[in-house]
Design a protein around this motif. Structure first.
Motif, PDB file in Angstrom:
ATOM      1  N   TYR A  66      14.272 -44.521 -40.631  1.00  0.00           N
ATOM      2  CA  TYR A  66      14.388 -43.447 -39.654  1.00  0.00           C
ATOM      3  C   TYR A  66      15.843 -43.042 -39.395  1.00  0.00           C
ATOM      4  N   LYS A  67      15.970 -41.808 -38.909  1.00  0.00           N
ATOM      5  CA  LYS A  67      17.253 -41.345 -38.398  1.00  0.00           C
ATOM      6  C   LYS A  67      17.023 -40.706 -37.031  1.00  0.00           C
ATOM      7  N   TYR A  68      17.832 -41.133 -36.068  1.00  0.00           N
ATOM      8  CA  TYR A  68      17.786 -40.565 -34.725  1.00  0.00           C
ATOM      9  C   TYR A  68      19.120 -39.893 -34.446  1.00  0.00           C
ATOM     10  N   ILE A  69      19.078 -38.648 -33.970  1.00  0.00           N
ATOM     11  CA  ILE A  69      20.288 -37.882 -33.672  1.00  0.00           C
ATOM     12  C   ILE A  69      20.240 -37.418 -32.223  1.00  0.00           C
ATOM     13  N   PHE A  70      21.264 -37.762 -31.454  1.00  0.00           N
ATOM     14  CA  PHE A  70      21.387 -37.326 -30.069  1.00  0.00           C
ATOM     15  C   PHE A  70      22.408 -36.199 -30.013  1.00  0.00           C
ATOM     16  N   ASN A  71      21.948 -34.993 -29.700  1.00  0.00           N
ATOM     17  CA  ASN A  71      22.829 -33.830 -29.588  1.00  0.00           C
ATOM     18  C   ASN A  71      23.336 -33.755 -28.158  1.00  0.00           C
ATOM     19  N   HIS A  72      24.602 -34.060 -27.990  1.00  0.00           N
ATOM     20  CA  HIS A  72      25.186 -34.275 -26.662  1.00  0.00           C
ATOM     21  C   HIS A  72      25.721 -32.997 -26.041  1.00  0.00           C
ATOM     22  N   GLY A  73      25.457 -32.822 -24.725  1.00  0.00           N
ATOM     23  CA  GLY A  73      26.092 -31.752 -23.965  1.00  0.00           C
ATOM     24  C   GLY A  73      25.516 -30.377 -24.171  1.00  0.00           C
ATOM     25  N   VAL A  74      24.362 -30.264 -24.807  1.00  0.00           N
ATOM     26  CA  VAL A  74      23.732 -28.962 -25.020  1.00  0.00           C
ATOM     27  C   VAL A  74      22.268 -29.054 -24.592  1.00  0.00           C
ATOM     28  N   TRP A  75      21.737 -27.946 -24.138  1.00  0.00           N
ATOM     29  CA  TRP A  75      20.319 -27.869 -23.772  1.00  0.00           C
ATOM     30  C   TRP A  75      19.543 -27.618 -25.063  1.00  0.00           C
ATOM     31  N   ASP A  76      19.177 -28.703 -25.717  1.00  0.00           N
ATOM     32  CA  ASP A  76      18.639 -28.591 -27.066  1.00  0.00           C
ATOM     33  C   ASP A  76      17.788 -29.815 -27.379  1.00  0.00           C
ATOM     34  N   ALA A  77      17.158 -29.805 -28.513  1.00  0.00           N
ATOM     35  CA  ALA A  77      16.301 -30.918 -28.928  1.00  0.00           C
ATOM     36  C   ALA A  77      17.130 -32.006 -29.596  1.00  0.00           C
ATOM     37  N   ASN A  78      16.813 -33.259 -29.287  1.00  0.00           N
ATOM     38  CA  ASN A  78      17.318 -34.357 -30.092  1.00  0.00           C
ATOM     39  C   ASN A  78      16.426 -34.463 -31.319  1.00  0.00           C
ATOM     40  N   GLU A  79      16.747 -35.382 -32.231  1.00  0.00           N
ATOM     41  CA  GLU A  79      16.039 -35.374 -33.510  1.00  0.00           C
ATOM     42  C   GLU A  79      15.644 -36.776 -33.955  1.00  0.00           C
ATOM     43  N   LEU A  80      14.470 -36.856 -34.591  1.00  0.00           N
ATOM     44  CA  LEU A  80      13.987 -38.092 -35.196  1.00  0.00           C
ATOM     45  C   LEU A  80      13.302 -37.733 -36.507  1.00  0.00           C
TER      46      LEU A  80
ATOM     47  N   ILE B 126      13.260 -32.222 -42.173  1.00  0.00           N
ATOM     48  CA  ILE B 126      12.827 -30.929 -41.643  1.00  0.00           C
ATOM     49  C   ILE B 126      11.687 -31.064 -40.640  1.00  0.00           C
ATOM     50  N   ASN B 127      11.073 -32.237 -40.543  1.00  0.00           N
ATOM     51  CA  ASN B 127       9.962 -32.428 -39.617  1.00  0.00           C
ATOM     52  C   ASN B 127      10.422 -33.314 -38.461  1.00  0.00           C
ATOM     53  N   ASN B 128      10.945 -32.688 -37.421  1.00  0.00           N
ATOM     54  CA  ASN B 128      11.481 -33.408 -36.280  1.00  0.00           C
ATOM     55  C   ASN B 128      10.342 -34.050 -35.488  1.00  0.00           C
ATOM     56  N   LEU B 129      10.360 -35.372 -35.417  1.00  0.00           N
ATOM     57  CA  LEU B 129       9.288 -36.123 -34.768  1.00  0.00           C
ATOM     58  C   LEU B 129       9.615 -36.499 -33.322  1.00  0.00           C
ATOM     59  N   ILE B 130      10.602 -35.854 -32.743  1.00  0.00           N
ATOM     60  CA  ILE B 130      11.089 -36.277 -31.435  1.00  0.00           C
ATOM     61  C   ILE B 130      10.020 -36.167 -30.355  1.00  0.00           C
ATOM     62  N   ARG B 131       9.006 -35.287 -30.536  1.00  0.00           N
ATOM     63  CA  ARG B 131       7.933 -35.178 -29.547  1.00  0.00           C
ATOM     64  C   ARG B 131       6.598 -35.695 -30.075  1.00  0.00           C
ATOM     65  N   SER B 132       6.621 -36.325 -31.226  1.00  0.00           N
ATOM     66  CA  SER B 132       5.401 -36.885 -31.781  1.00  0.00           C
ATOM     67  C   SER B 132       4.944 -38.071 -30.932  1.00  0.00           C
ATOM     68  N   PRO B 133       3.733 -38.066 -30.401  1.00  0.00           N
ATOM     69  CA  PRO B 133       3.271 -39.159 -29.525  1.00  0.00           C
ATOM     70  C   PRO B 133       3.381 -40.537 -30.160  1.00  0.00           C
ATOM     71  N   GLN B 134       3.031 -40.646 -31.438  1.00  0.00           N
ATOM     72  CA  GLN B 134       3.051 -41.969 -32.070  1.00  0.00           C
ATOM     73  C   GLN B 134       4.446 -42.436 -32.452  1.00  0.00           C
ATOM     74  N   HIS B 135       5.472 -41.625 -32.223  1.00  0.00           N
ATOM     75  CA  HIS B 135       6.837 -42.009 -32.572  1.00  0.00           C
ATOM     76  C   HIS B 135       7.732 -42.211 -31.352  1.00  0.00           C
ATOM     77  N   GLN B 136       7.160 -42.217 -30.169  1.00  0.00           N
ATOM     78  CA  GLN B 136       7.970 -42.362 -28.966  1.00  0.00           C
ATOM     79  C   GLN B 136       8.629 -43.732 -28.856  1.00  0.00           C
ATOM     80  N   THR B 137       7.928 -44.762 -29.314  1.00  0.00           N
ATOM     81  CA  THR B 137       8.493 -46.105 -29.231  1.00  0.00           C
ATOM     82  C   THR B 137       9.729 -46.244 -30.106  1.00  0.00           C
ATOM     83  N   ILE B 138       9.633 -45.795 -31.367  1.00  0.00           N
ATOM     84  CA  ILE B 138      10.771 -45.918 -32.278  1.00  0.00           C
ATOM     85  C   ILE B 138      11.911 -45.008 -31.823  1.00  0.00           C
TER      86      ILE B 138
END
Length: 509
Positions: A435-449, A459-471
């Protein structure tokens, strides 16, 4: 002193210059022969832009290919910041950018910073730096730790450069910078006492934009087929079934792109200086941009071949540790972007090849996570020196030797917002083998997983995927834990007095 290029075994076939591979040394050196070190750095060379990877159709890099075949290919090499000055400072200091404080291309280097060549010099090594310094400022003045110094101001030029050679300005009315740097490097090695160790740092300007190949390579790839990345053509229709129990299309098995959760800062760059639809404000087409990059890279490959051939012809290859890498990667259309800076694979991942026949077996494929902060400890270890306490990297020499050792399994990343390129935010990231997790700091925007196994194109950002919240939570905690444990929770802002230079418009940095 000579400045003309002396090429070896050049054959022109169908408009492509091909160099014969360097050969093996005829005799093995004595066991107590000096442990020389050569570090070759290319600018903006992405990890898969080498002939043997097959990523760029038609690209020929015979000397890099040979280096990978006869030595080690570090397949998971990453920089901790994908930007020129911070990455170069991390290589030399063995520290993250928030520690050495060179957080952008203008931040001054703190006076107390110590780079690894100083330790080699103190241990009896003759040391030389040749090429692009570009760290903290645009100065070309000789730096501590080097007996021989050759550099140029800022980004430099590809043709007719002015070099600062040991404090003296030397103008070259003709000549190609990549070739000239290699000429000087070989000449310097030829003057060294073969009974004493040397360290050579060859730092190329190439392949930085604006790409300018050597005249012998201009147009070589004018008909090269271009491998457009699939994510270059994402549209608003790519939002169906974006996440849920299945991240793949049930019929085709393809990963769906999640355009809804693609950060706005990425979407907005498509038609901009760093976007494919208006790259460098329309000064060059994407196709020409792509092909000129490949043509410019040919000069770097030839440089590597010439250095390796010199070592072999002079009986130095067996015990000389040669490391080749890029200071950061480069995007060619992925998600509509060009340039680097971001935490995507093509930006933070770099090529790394290592040769030293006395300790590395041919065709070694190293899959461990290696970062630029690990280079300094590794070179010092080969020279028989311990890692200084202030360095945050670790020697991967045992891994190159095939020895078992405890090693990290993830890479951490940081990038800090720049005044000249405000479209890219500060970001922090962690990359594991899955996995890769990206925290976009200081902007009103989506983080990425991203799931790199199922979705290597990110290209498939899983940041709001229910089954990926733990990771996602685990990786977010790891990012902040890393920053806390390395004293990186405070963003190191720098007040820099800048002039409104051409680089703002021409993309020189």
């Amino acid at each position: 002193m000579f400045y003309k290029v002396c090429f070896f075994c050049i054959a022109a076939t169908a408009g492509i210059v091909v160099l014969s591979g360097f050969h093996q040394p005829q005799s093995r050196p004595a066991a107590n022969s000096p442990k020389n070190v050569i570090f070759i750095l290319a600018d903006d060379h992405r990890y898969d832009a080498m002939g043997f990877t097959g990523k760029f159709s038609g690209l020929k890099t015979p000397n890099l290919d040979r280096m990978a075949a006869t030595g080690a290919h570090v397949q998971n090499a990453f920089v901790s910041t994908a930007l020129c000055s911070p990455s170069r400072a991390s290589i030399l200091s063995g520290q993250y950018a928030h520690t050495h404080q060179v957080v952008d291309n203008f931040a001054p280097l703190p006076p107390a910073t110590k780079f690894f060549p100083s330790y080699l010099q103190k241990a009896g090594y003759k040391t030389a730096f040749l090429g692009k310094w570009h760290m903290g400022n645009a100065d070309d003045a000789p730096q501590p730790g080097f007996d021989y110094w050759l550099s140029f101001k800022g980004q430099g030029v590809y043709y007719s450069p002015i070099f600062n050679i040991n404090g003296k300005q030397v103008t070259h009315k003709d000549g190609y910078t990549t070739d000239l740097l290699t000429d000087y490097a070989i000449e310097w090695m030829g003057k060294q006492d073969k009974n004493k160790p040397f360290f050579l740092y060859l730092s190329h300007k190439a392949v930085h934009a604006d790409f300018q190949p050597a005249k012998r390579h201009a147009g070589v790839y004018k008909d090269m087929p271009i491998q457009y990345p699939a994510s270059m053509y994402l549209t608003k229709s790519d939002t169906s079934k974006i996440w849920g129990k299945n991240t793949k299309d049930p019929e085709t098995g393809e990963v769906k792109s999640n355009l809804r959760d693609m950060p706005n800062w990425v979407k907005n760059q498509r038609y901009s200086w760093h976007g494919v639809d208006y790259l460098y404000h329309g000064s060059i087409s994407f196709n020409d941009f792509y092909r000129q990059y490949c043509e410019t890279l040919l000069g770097v490959d030839e440089s590597v071949g010439r250095v390796m051939k010199y070592l072999e012809d002079n009986g130095l290859a067996e015990n000389t540790l040669v490391i080749y890498m890029g200071d950061n990667g480069f995007s060619f259309g992925e998600r509509g972007l060009i340039d680097k800076r971001h935490a995507y694979e093509e930006s933070m991942r770099v090529p790394m090849l290592v040769s030293c026949p006395s300790v590395i077996k041919p065709q070694t494929k190293l899959t461990n996570v290696i970062q630029n902060i690990d280079v300094a400890p590794t070179i010092l270890a080969y020279a028989g020196l311990s890692t200084p306490a202030q360095m945050q990297g670790k020697s991967f020499l045992p891994l190159l030797k095939g020895q078992k050792t405890e090693w990290k399994d993830r890479a951490f990343y940081e990038y800090y917002w720049e005044y000249d390129f405000p479209q890219t935010p500060t970001m922090f990231a962690v990359r594991t083998d899955r996995y890769k997790y990206i925290f976009n700091h200081g902007v009103w925007d989506a983080n990425e997983l991203y799931d790199l196994q199922a979705d290597p194109d990110e290209i498939n950002n899983l940041i709001r995927s229910p089954q990926h919240q733990t990771i996602a939570k685990e990786l977010r905690d790891q990012v902040w834990g890393w920053l806390e444990n390395t004293n990186g929770l405070q963003i190191p802002l720098k007040r820099i007095k800048q002039k409104r230079n051409d680089h703002i418009y021409k993309g020189n940095y």
